[in-house]
Design a protein around this motif. Sequence first.
Motif, mmCIF file in Angstrom:
data_model
loop_
_atom_site.group_PDB
_atom_site.id
_atom_site.type_symbol
_atom_site.label_atom_id
_atom_site.label_comp_id
_atom_site.label_asym_id
_atom_site.label_seq_id
_atom_site.Cartn_x
_atom_site.Cartn_y
_atom_site.Cartn_z
ATOM 1 N N LEU A 155 -12.838 1.719 60.223
ATOM 2 C CA LEU A 155 -13.935 0.869 59.592
ATOM 3 C C LEU A 155 -14.200 -0.474 60.458
ATOM 4 C CD1 LEU A 155 -13.253 1.331 55.539
ATOM 5 C CD2 LEU A 155 -15.292 2.130 56.972
ATOM 6 N N GLU A 156 -13.177 -1.114 60.708
ATOM 7 C CA GLU A 156 -13.730 -2.560 61.255
ATOM 8 C C GLU A 156 -14.234 -2.231 62.639
ATOM 9 O OE1 GLU A 156 -10.821 -6.153 62.927
ATOM 10 O OE2 GLU A 156 -9.940 -4.699 61.655
ATOM 11 N N HIS A 157 -13.476 -1.596 63.392
ATOM 12 C CA HIS A 157 -13.795 -1.194 64.904
ATOM 13 C C HIS A 157 -15.003 -0.410 65.128
ATOM 14 C CE1 HIS A 157 -10.445 -3.345 66.728
ATOM 15 N NE2 HIS A 157 -9.443 -2.681 65.647
ATOM 16 N N ARG A 212 -17.423 -0.425 62.815
ATOM 17 C CA ARG A 212 -18.499 -1.301 62.219
ATOM 18 C C ARG A 212 -18.924 -2.216 63.488
ATOM 19 N NH1 ARG A 212 -16.447 -2.721 58.120
ATOM 20 N NH2 ARG A 212 -17.918 -1.368 56.624
ATOM 21 N N GLU A 213 -17.869 -2.656 64.057
ATOM 22 C CA GLU A 213 -18.081 -3.938 65.134
ATOM 23 C C GLU A 213 -18.843 -3.373 66.356
ATOM 24 O OE1 GLU A 213 -15.347 -6.479 68.245
ATOM 25 O OE2 GLU A 213 -14.380 -5.401 66.540
ATOM 26 N N ILE A 214 -18.646 -1.853 66.699
ATOM 27 C CA ILE A 214 -19.232 -1.346 67.755
ATOM 28 C C ILE A 214 -20.692 -1.036 67.494
ATOM 29 C CG2 ILE A 214 -19.085 0.811 69.405
ATOM 30 C CD1 ILE A 214 -16.208 0.431 69.273
ATOM 31 N N MET A 215 -20.829 -0.407 66.421
ATOM 32 C CA MET A 215 -22.210 0.119 65.863
ATOM 33 C C MET A 215 -22.814 -1.003 65.622
ATOM 34 S SD MET A 215 -22.071 3.433 66.018
ATOM 35 C CE MET A 215 -23.386 4.033 64.862
ATOM 36 N N THR A 216 -22.632 -2.059 65.180
ATOM 37 C CA THR A 216 -23.393 -3.306 64.893
ATOM 38 C C THR A 216 -23.992 -3.910 66.206
ATOM 39 O OG1 THR A 216 -21.963 -3.862 62.774
ATOM 40 C CG2 THR A 216 -23.742 -5.603 63.595
ATOM 41 N N SER A 217 -23.129 -3.872 66.968
ATOM 42 C CA SER A 217 -23.654 -4.422 68.373
ATOM 43 C C SER A 217 -24.597 -3.463 68.999
ATOM 44 C CB SER A 217 -22.392 -4.708 69.218
ATOM 45 O OG SER A 217 -21.832 -3.438 69.696
ATOM 46 N N GLY A 218 -24.791 -2.426 68.745
ATOM 47 C CA GLY A 218 -25.707 -1.548 69.303
ATOM 48 C C GLY A 218 -25.413 -0.635 70.277
ATOM 49 N N VAL A 219 -25.442 0.626 70.109
ATOM 50 C CA VAL A 219 -25.147 1.887 70.888
ATOM 51 C C VAL A 219 -26.232 2.499 71.447
ATOM 52 C CG1 VAL A 219 -23.580 3.829 71.465
ATOM 53 C CG2 VAL A 219 -22.747 2.181 69.602
ATOM 54 N N LYS A 220 -26.366 2.349 72.925
ATOM 55 C CA LYS A 220 -27.491 3.097 73.293
ATOM 56 C C LYS A 220 -27.076 4.405 73.884
ATOM 57 C CE LYS A 220 -29.440 -1.662 74.311
ATOM 58 N NZ LYS A 220 -29.860 -2.549 75.755
ATOM 59 N N SER A 221 -27.949 4.900 74.678
ATOM 60 C CA SER A 221 -27.650 6.162 75.301
ATOM 61 C C SER A 221 -27.163 5.949 76.626
ATOM 62 C CB SER A 221 -28.810 7.001 75.285
ATOM 63 O OG SER A 221 -30.055 6.482 76.126
ATOM 64 N N SER A 222 -27.478 4.659 77.147
ATOM 65 C CA SER A 222 -27.072 4.258 78.431
ATOM 66 C C SER A 222 -25.611 3.918 78.437
ATOM 67 C CB SER A 222 -27.826 3.202 78.977
ATOM 68 O OG SER A 222 -28.112 2.292 78.216
ATOM 69 N N ASN A 223 -25.202 3.373 77.187
ATOM 70 C CA ASN A 223 -23.623 2.640 77.076
ATOM 71 C C ASN A 223 -23.023 3.274 76.230
ATOM 72 O OD1 ASN A 223 -25.014 1.814 74.759
ATOM 73 N ND2 ASN A 223 -24.439 -0.242 75.039
ATOM 74 N N ASN A 269 -9.155 0.309 71.956
ATOM 75 C CA ASN A 269 -8.602 -0.287 70.855
ATOM 76 C C ASN A 269 -7.495 0.608 70.085
ATOM 77 O OD1 ASN A 269 -10.000 -2.555 71.166
ATOM 78 N ND2 ASN A 269 -11.724 -1.538 69.991
ATOM 79 N N VAL A 270 -7.649 1.957 70.236
ATOM 80 C CA VAL A 270 -6.846 2.884 69.694
ATOM 81 C C VAL A 270 -5.366 3.030 70.369
ATOM 82 C CG1 VAL A 270 -6.284 5.382 69.020
ATOM 83 C CG2 VAL A 270 -8.652 4.264 68.618
ATOM 84 N N VAL A 271 -5.557 2.720 71.819
ATOM 85 C CA VAL A 271 -4.407 2.890 72.425
ATOM 86 C C VAL A 271 -3.455 1.700 72.072
ATOM 87 C CG1 VAL A 271 -3.258 2.619 74.948
ATOM 88 C CG2 VAL A 271 -5.484 4.310 74.317
ATOM 89 N N LEU A 299 -11.593 11.317 66.059
ATOM 90 C CA LEU A 299 -12.747 10.717 65.212
ATOM 91 C C LEU A 299 -13.728 9.704 65.688
ATOM 92 C CD1 LEU A 299 -10.599 10.352 62.029
ATOM 93 C CD2 LEU A 299 -12.279 12.065 62.487
ATOM 94 N N GLY A 300 -13.173 8.915 66.770
ATOM 95 C CA GLY A 300 -14.086 7.820 67.428
ATOM 96 C C GLY A 300 -15.315 8.450 68.000
ATOM 97 N N SER A 301 -14.877 9.559 68.668
ATOM 98 C CA SER A 301 -15.981 10.161 69.242
ATOM 99 C C SER A 301 -17.181 10.829 68.365
ATOM 100 C CB SER A 301 -15.483 11.326 70.225
ATOM 101 O OG SER A 301 -14.409 11.295 70.946
#
Length: 707
Positions: free
Chosen positions: A165-167, A169-180, A191-193, A208-210
Amino acid sequence: MRKPLWKNIKNKMEMKDSSVWMMICIILIGLFFFVMAAPNLQPQSYEIEEFTEAQETIYSPVTIEDQKETESKIQRAVQAVDEQYTISDQITQDRMEYINEIFDAAEKINQMEADGKGEKSETERLSEYESLLGNEITKNVNTETLATILSAEAEELLEAKQFLLEHTREIMTSGVKSSNLRQKEIEFNRNVVYSPFSDSLKDALSELGSFFIVENSFFDAEKTAEERRKAASNVDPVMIRAGETLVESGDMITSEIYEDLLLVGVLKNERNLLPYIGLGLLILILSGLLYLEWLNQRDWDKKTVFTIFIISIGAVSTMKIFSYFDTNELRLFLAVPAATGVMVIKWLINDRFAIILAIIYSVMAAILFNFHMPGFLNVEAGLYMLFSQLTGIYLFQNMRDRGEMVKVGLGILVVNVLTILFFTLISFTPIDWRELFTLIGFGFGGAFFTSVLTLGLMPFFETGLNILSESKLLSLANPNHPLLRKILVEAPGTYHHSVMVANLSEAACEAVGANGLLARVAAYYHDLGKTVNPRYFIENQMGEKNPHDLLQPEQSAKIIINHPYDGAYLLREHKMPKEITDIAEQHHGQSLLKFFYYKAKEADDEVKQSQYRYPGPKPQTKEAAIVFICDSVEAAVRSMNQPSVEKLEEVVKSIIHDKLIDGQLSECPLTFQNLNQIEIAVCELLKGIFHSRIKYPDQAVAAKEEN
């Protein structure tokens, strides 16, 4: 006694002299206006070719926008704007719900088993687990990953849920574009490692992250366009300012410099003379208007002409000086003390002439404040100057009350502010409050300096041009003045008579709105000529034998008739103001010396009445006519033995009627209503003066009955 013929010749010469001076004044004013306005008509022209050396430093004659450079600057600003993306909160929320769904379902399966609802094989538990999950999850998450989640301990499962939930949300809130997207997945896996979970659970979390990390930031065309519009609107136009150096002497004329020279209009090969012809026609119209108004005025002298010339030069020069520092953005013309000149003109001449000059000055302002842009008339400046000047002319009523200048200044300020608001509201542009208050500050400055300069210029014109003012009249009313001392010592009876006439004249002037102080002071001096032969006037004989008993009527008449002109001569010798000299000369008009005329007629029936009339002139002003009337009233009342209210009123009315019938008031501006007001004012004052000596009808009857 001066001959009427000589006086007529002199008056004609003075009129001709004043006409010459006026024509010279109008011509000089017109030429000065032309010289002041000519530089504003068109820029200086140069014959210049591209890629040559500049022979002199060239400045921009106008303020103008370089549209080509501005457009290039806008394009650079627009290109610098990054593409704008919009993050979908709904996608982020959906991913959070998937996480909760996966772990909540696993907790439920584990809880059912813990409650003792029967033991099931791993396959059954996994099958039941998958049945609780949605199709989106089962389609995208493999069975091995779900099995790992299901087999995890409760405590570890809770920690894994919080981690996801934490990680996520953090990644999705910053915005995920097709390019990145790939970069975000790598970031999540990193972060998982470094998480404290077991290797099998780490593999499951990476899988699950994918699934959870998906594109949620999309290109927003409208937002991008809006940002580009903002960037374009924030670009200040590239301006070439009036007075800005375009090229220094000796520099090369590059293509860019040549375009600037072409833009500001200094590359004309021939100077256009048409604007100068147009300006000449305008100056001709304004000069003609000034001349026609001059023809409507009655009295002109060199002082008046010089005053008009000085004020006109000063007014236009002031506007020209302000125009040197003004720009289209600054609008410094609002601070010009425009009404000063016309207020002084109203005070010295009249309001009609002041209005004409206000119109002329306003037209000049429209040209002088055109920001050196050929072919442009600043209508705002012209209207602003006109409104300000007309307000000053209307409100400026009484120079003797210095406090009135405060009221005039406040009135001009109100009109200035209203005019500024008018210009602002009709401009169809958003109101910039800071700029608006700056402009209002200029309007305040214009009103303030108008009041200050008007008060400051008054003493200059009073002293420098010998203008008759209140302060000067008060100094002339001082009993220690040499001429008043002369009257008091040499003709004491005349002095007392003059004081009485002064009191009556001031009261009468105040009743009709004339200048009471002028009438009072003029009355003090009106009989100065009697000091030449004081014993020949009855008020100075003091019981002595009347010398007229030894003279022929025509000799006596000559002595009496001479005294107004002897007095005027003495006043001129002592450089007394013209207004006082004129009243002394006119205070008998063309009246008839009835006593000596009828005495002569007894001896000779063919005696001519003209020999016993004053040569004049008749009273020309209200003040002169009032002194004329009050002089006769005082002499008549003084000769009464027992004045009563009825007798006083009868004498005053009779004298005014006789003067009117005799035509002595035909050249002064008094109306019938004014004459009635004068009669009332004079009678009221006489009743107060003779109050202790009057026996009213009822008192007289009562006294008779007692006897």
